[in-house]
Write a protein that holds these residues in place. Structure first.
Motif, PDB file in Angstrom:
ATOM      1  N   ARG A   1      25.697   7.317 -12.245  1.00 27.42           N
ATOM      2  CA  ARG A   1      25.912   7.681 -10.839  1.00 27.42           C
ATOM      3  C   ARG A   1      24.714   7.285  -9.990  1.00 27.42           C
ATOM      4  N   VAL A   2      23.519   7.551 -10.512  1.00 27.53           N
ATOM      5  CA  VAL A   2      22.299   7.191  -9.779  1.00 27.53           C
ATOM      6  C   VAL A   2      22.239   5.681  -9.581  1.00 27.53           C
ATOM      7  N   ARG A   3      22.523   4.928 -10.645  1.00 29.25           N
ATOM      8  CA  ARG A   3      22.473   3.473 -10.538  1.00 29.25           C
ATOM      9  C   ARG A   3      23.548   2.956  -9.578  1.00 29.25           C
TER      10      ARG A   3
ATOM     11  N   GLU B   1       0.819  -1.209   0.000  1.00 24.48           N
ATOM     12  CA  GLU B   1       0.000   0.000   0.000  1.00 24.48           C
ATOM     13  C   GLU B   1       0.853   1.258   0.000  1.00 24.48           C
ATOM     14  N   SER B   2       1.970   1.203   0.692  1.00 25.03           N
ATOM     15  CA  SER B   2       2.808   2.398   0.802  1.00 25.03           C
ATOM     16  C   SER B   2       4.029   2.333  -0.114  1.00 25.03           C
ATOM     17  N   GLU B   3       3.962   1.527  -1.184  1.00 23.86           N
ATOM     18  CA  GLU B   3       5.136   1.322  -2.027  1.00 23.86           C
ATOM     19  C   GLU B   3       5.635   2.630  -2.629  1.00 23.86           C
ATOM     20  N   ARG B   4       4.725   3.460  -3.129  1.00 21.82           N
ATOM     21  CA  ARG B   4       5.159   4.718  -3.740  1.00 21.82           C
ATOM     22  C   ARG B   4       5.861   5.608  -2.724  1.00 21.82           C
ATOM     23  N   GLU B   5       5.317   5.696  -1.530  1.00 24.07           N
ATOM     24  CA  GLU B   5       5.936   6.505  -0.474  1.00 24.07           C
ATOM     25  C   GLU B   5       7.319   5.972  -0.123  1.00 24.07           C
ATOM     26  N   ARG B   6       7.446   4.666  -0.015  1.00 24.42           N
ATOM     27  CA  ARG B   6       8.733   4.074   0.321  1.00 24.42           C
ATOM     28  C   ARG B   6       9.734   4.248  -0.814  1.00 24.42           C
ATOM     29  N   ARG B   7       9.269   4.088  -2.052  1.00 23.32           N
ATOM     30  CA  ARG B   7      10.157   4.295  -3.191  1.00 23.32           C
ATOM     31  C   ARG B   7      10.686   5.727  -3.213  1.00 23.32           C
ATOM     32  N   ASP B   8       9.812   6.677  -2.928  1.00 26.68           N
ATOM     33  CA  ASP B   8      10.241   8.087  -2.875  1.00 26.68           C
ATOM     34  C   ASP B   8      11.281   8.305  -1.783  1.00 26.68           C
ATOM     35  N   GLY B   9      11.113   7.623  -0.650  1.00 27.47           N
ATOM     36  CA  GLY B   9      12.077   7.751   0.430  1.00 27.47           C
ATOM     37  C   GLY B   9      13.452   7.246   0.028  1.00 27.47           C
ATOM     38  N   PHE B  10      13.487   6.121  -0.695  1.00 29.37           N
ATOM     39  CA  PHE B  10      14.778   5.599  -1.143  1.00 29.37           C
ATOM     40  C   PHE B  10      15.385   6.486  -2.226  1.00 29.37           C
ATOM     41  N   ARG B  11      14.545   7.065  -3.066  1.00 27.10           N
ATOM     42  CA  ARG B  11      15.067   7.993  -4.072  1.00 27.10           C
ATOM     43  C   ARG B  11      15.730   9.197  -3.407  1.00 27.10           C
ATOM     44  N   GLU B  12      15.139   9.638  -2.306  1.00 24.67           N
ATOM     45  CA  GLU B  12      15.734  10.749  -1.559  1.00 24.67           C
ATOM     46  C   GLU B  12      17.114  10.364  -1.025  1.00 24.67           C
ATOM     47  N   LYS B  13      17.239   9.141  -0.507  1.00 26.61           N
ATOM     48  CA  LYS B  13      18.539   8.689   0.001  1.00 26.61           C
ATOM     49  C   LYS B  13      19.561   8.604  -1.135  1.00 26.61           C
ATOM     50  N   VAL B  14      19.126   8.118  -2.296  1.00 25.50           N
ATOM     51  CA  VAL B  14      20.030   8.020  -3.442  1.00 25.50           C
ATOM     52  C   VAL B  14      20.471   9.403  -3.897  1.00 25.50           C
ATOM     53  N   ARG B  15      19.535  10.354  -3.936  1.00 29.30           N
ATOM     54  CA  ARG B  15      19.895  11.728  -4.311  1.00 29.30           C
ATOM     55  C   ARG B  15      20.932  12.288  -3.346  1.00 29.30           C
ATOM     56  N   HIS B  16      20.755  11.986  -2.055  1.00 30.01           N
ATOM     57  CA  HIS B  16      21.721  12.467  -1.066  1.00 30.01           C
ATOM     58  C   HIS B  16      23.105  11.902  -1.350  1.00 30.01           C
ATOM     59  N   LEU B  17      23.166  10.615  -1.686  1.00 32.26           N
ATOM     60  CA  LEU B  17      24.452   9.993  -1.978  1.00 32.26           C
ATOM     61  C   LEU B  17      25.097  10.600  -3.222  1.00 32.26           C
ATOM     62  N   THR B  18      24.304  10.803  -4.258  1.00 29.13           N
ATOM     63  CA  THR B  18      24.876  11.360  -5.492  1.00 29.13           C
ATOM     64  C   THR B  18      25.242  12.828  -5.321  1.00 29.13           C
ATOM     65  N   ASP B  19      24.421  13.570  -4.601  1.00 29.08           N
ATOM     66  CA  ASP B  19      24.725  14.990  -4.383  1.00 29.08           C
ATOM     67  C   ASP B  19      26.006  15.172  -3.584  1.00 29.08           C
ATOM     68  N   GLU B  20      26.299  14.193  -2.724  1.00 23.97           N
ATOM     69  CA  GLU B  20      27.485  14.293  -1.877  1.00 23.97           C
ATOM     70  C   GLU B  20      28.719  13.638  -2.498  1.00 23.97           C
TER      71      GLU B  20
END
Length: 207
Positions: A141-143, A111-130
């Motif tokens: 880089r994202v992959r 039920e919350s898959e989209r919300e969880r996917r967005d959360g992981f995308r945020e973590k990935v963005r943090h890793l790539t931004d840093e």
């Protein structure tokens, strides 16, 4: 004494978290949750809408708890992994809930898959931004960051998914001794992975 709705919700949540971690969704019983929470079954349906929605609410809240409690610092990956390892050791119920979800709810999206996917995308963005794998093209880089994140998650979580196997493979007498060894090993492996971004660059198909 006046009825405290929020306190009742909290008791139901805590009782449900323990019940689901122990028995899964199919094996959990609403009457046991109500008894443990010192609440009636009607309150559970009123506040959470049924057993399936209660399970989803518990899992969502536990995932949010780990998200806000710990994160991976790209400049200190090994230290971050050690902190996350400690968090999972103190909160083993999350691993059990995720395993029950995988066993019992694999036929359709959570039920919350989209919300969880967005959360992981945020973590990935943090890793790539840093600066994770800065020499790679943006898509690669994202992959690479996604692969690094999931590899670290597995490196940590498997210890708590199969603690008996961990103890047996390491030939230790107690779970505590096995976890102590694994914590040091996981940190060192994380340090090596963070220092070798080309491993994930190769997996991403970068040239």
């Amino acid at each position: 004494m006046a009825y405290d709705a929020e306190q009742t919700r909290r008791r139901i949540f805590d009782a449900a978290a323990a019940e689901f971690a122990e028995h899964g969704l199919a094996g959990a019983r609403v009457d046991r949750i109500a008894t443990a929470a010192k609440a009636n079954k009607q309150a559970i349906y009123l506040y959470y809408g049924g057993k399936e929605k209660l399970f989803a609410a518990v899992l969502r809240a536990k995932l949010e708890e780990v998200r806000v409690s710990v994160s991976i610092d790209p400049d200190a990956v090994a230290e971050s992994v050690g902190q996350i390892f400690d968090w999972y050791r103190e909160h083993p119920e999350l691993i059990r809930l995720l395993l029950w979800e995988a066993l019992e709810m694999c036929d359709g999206p959570a039920e919350s898959e989209r919300e969880r996917r967005d959360g992981f995308r945020e973590k990935v963005r943090h890793l790539t931004d840093e600066g994770v794998a800065p020499h790679l093209p943006e898509r690669a880089r994202v992959r690479a960051a996604q692969d690094l994140l999931f590899t670290l998650m597995g490196l940590i979580a498997w210890n708590f998914a199969v603690p008996r196997m961990c103890r047996l493979v390491l030939d230790e007498e107690t779970d505590q001794a096995a976890f102590a060894r694994r914590r040091e090993t996981v940190i060192e492996v994380a340090r090596a992975l963070a220092a070798a971004p080309d491993v994930f660059g190769a997996a991403s198909g970068a040239t």
